[in-house]
Design a protein around this motif. Sequence first.
Motif, short mmCIF file in Angstrom:
data_model
loop_
_atom_site.label_atom_id
_atom_site.label_comp_id
_atom_site.label_asym_id
_atom_site.label_seq_id
_atom_site.Cartn_x
_atom_site.Cartn_y
_atom_site.Cartn_z
N VAL A 1 42.04 32.93 33.10
CA VAL A 1 41.07 33.75 33.80
C VAL A 1 41.79 34.97 34.36
N GLN A 2 41.11 36.12 34.31
CA GLN A 2 41.63 37.35 34.89
C GLN A 2 41.17 37.44 36.34
N LEU A 3 42.12 37.40 37.27
CA LEU A 3 41.80 37.54 38.69
C LEU A 3 42.35 38.85 39.25
N SER A 4 42.66 39.78 38.36
CA SER A 4 43.17 41.08 38.83
C SER A 4 42.06 41.87 39.50
N VAL A 5 42.41 42.51 40.60
CA VAL A 5 41.46 43.32 41.37
C VAL A 5 42.07 44.70 41.57
N PRO A 6 41.41 45.76 41.11
CA PRO A 6 41.96 47.11 41.24
C PRO A 6 42.29 47.47 42.69
N ALA A 7 43.33 48.29 42.83
CA ALA A 7 43.72 48.84 44.14
C ALA A 7 44.09 47.75 45.14
N THR A 8 44.78 46.72 44.67
CA THR A 8 45.28 45.69 45.58
C THR A 8 46.80 45.64 45.50
N GLY A 9 47.39 45.06 46.54
CA GLY A 9 48.83 44.86 46.58
C GLY A 9 49.14 43.39 46.78
N PRO A 10 50.38 43.08 47.15
CA PRO A 10 50.79 41.68 47.26
C PRO A 10 49.95 40.84 48.22
N THR A 11 49.53 41.39 49.35
CA THR A 11 48.78 40.60 50.32
C THR A 11 47.49 40.07 49.72
N GLU A 12 46.72 40.95 49.09
CA GLU A 12 45.47 40.53 48.45
C GLU A 12 45.74 39.60 47.27
N GLN A 13 46.75 39.92 46.49
CA GLN A 13 47.04 39.13 45.30
C GLN A 13 47.52 37.72 45.65
N PHE A 14 48.32 37.59 46.68
CA PHE A 14 48.77 36.26 47.09
C PHE A 14 47.64 35.47 47.75
N ALA A 15 46.71 36.18 48.37
CA ALA A 15 45.54 35.49 48.91
C ALA A 15 44.72 34.89 47.76
N LEU A 16 44.58 35.63 46.67
CA LEU A 16 43.88 35.11 45.50
C LEU A 16 44.66 33.98 44.85
N LEU A 17 45.98 34.08 44.84
CA LEU A 17 46.79 32.99 44.32
C LEU A 17 46.56 31.72 45.14
N GLY A 18 46.50 31.87 46.46
CA GLY A 18 46.25 30.71 47.32
C GLY A 18 44.89 30.09 47.04
#
Length: 342
Positions: free
Chosen positions: A102-119
């Motif tokens: 699944v693609q969970l990439s979100v434009p204009a995000t950085g590590p904080t948002e991306q690690f929140a999605l990983l969690g």
Amino acid sequence: MADPRLTPDRDWRGDWRGFARTLLLSVAGLFAGYLALAVPVDPYDTGRSELLARGAVRPQGPRTASAVRGRDPAYTGAVIGNSHIQLIEPAALSRLTGIPFVQLSVPATGPTEQFALLGWYLQHHARPDAIVLSADAFWCADDPSFPSEHGFPYWLIGDWPAYLRGLIRFSAAQETVNRLGWLLSPRRKTAAADGWWDYERNYLSQGFGIDPAKKAALEKPAGPDAEPHHGGPFPIADRLRAELARVPARTPVVVVFPPVYVRAEPPPGSPRARAEAACRAQVRSVLATHPANAVVDWRDGRPGAADPDQFFDQTHYRLPLARALTTDIGAAIVRLRTQMTE
């Protein structure tokens, strides 16, 4: 003789207190009634209520759609990042690895948002088959809070109190109504369940690759001190180490350094070049602590990065490069899975 129509001051105060009490109770009742509707409707399909679940993704932006996609048990592999890895097609990666991605990439995000999605993803996938993370320039920020200029709905993937607070906003109320309408529609439209979004058409419609001004911007060399950084240590090291501790040891984790156009590379030996190299080295070092790890580095000067026809701007590449990058990511995952079974 006193006019009987006049009320003593103490009675006026009592009337105001009664009015205020009634008003507060009415507002509280209104909020309670709204939440009693919004919670079971679950406007963004976070799974907190399965009462109206339909097993489909309602058309919406990736910022909110990630809440439903990230908890889908059908996808045991995830790609997480921003628009710098959005063109990795999950179905293609699935064909290469045998893992439903699944693609969970979100434009204009950085590590904080991306690690929140990983969690959020790990919360719903105890033993994922593979995780792909995109480590772009945002990972090399000096500020440990990794600030972003764009909002992100952390409340959607937070705990219950955060979720309830998040529902008390006009946009959430609108989406509650929109989801009800979508649920009742006999011809409801759906979005890609795996998060695939080919944004080439969007860029082409804006004149990228054609507009002389945009082509000139593509060829503008990066200055030696653009986006200055210190030489390390970088905050991403501690943050990535903490996140990797949550990932099962046998889950392959691939970190991708996505390509940038050759003109965006800092001059060799410049402070920025040394800082970026130091940052990537730290990411590699921390990633190596995870038993099943690999780096796919497309910042290594390969010829494709010098072809202007393969880029919209200096950090957004086109589908041909994305497909080649997908092949490399798939090969890394297959290699790691083979090593883990030997």
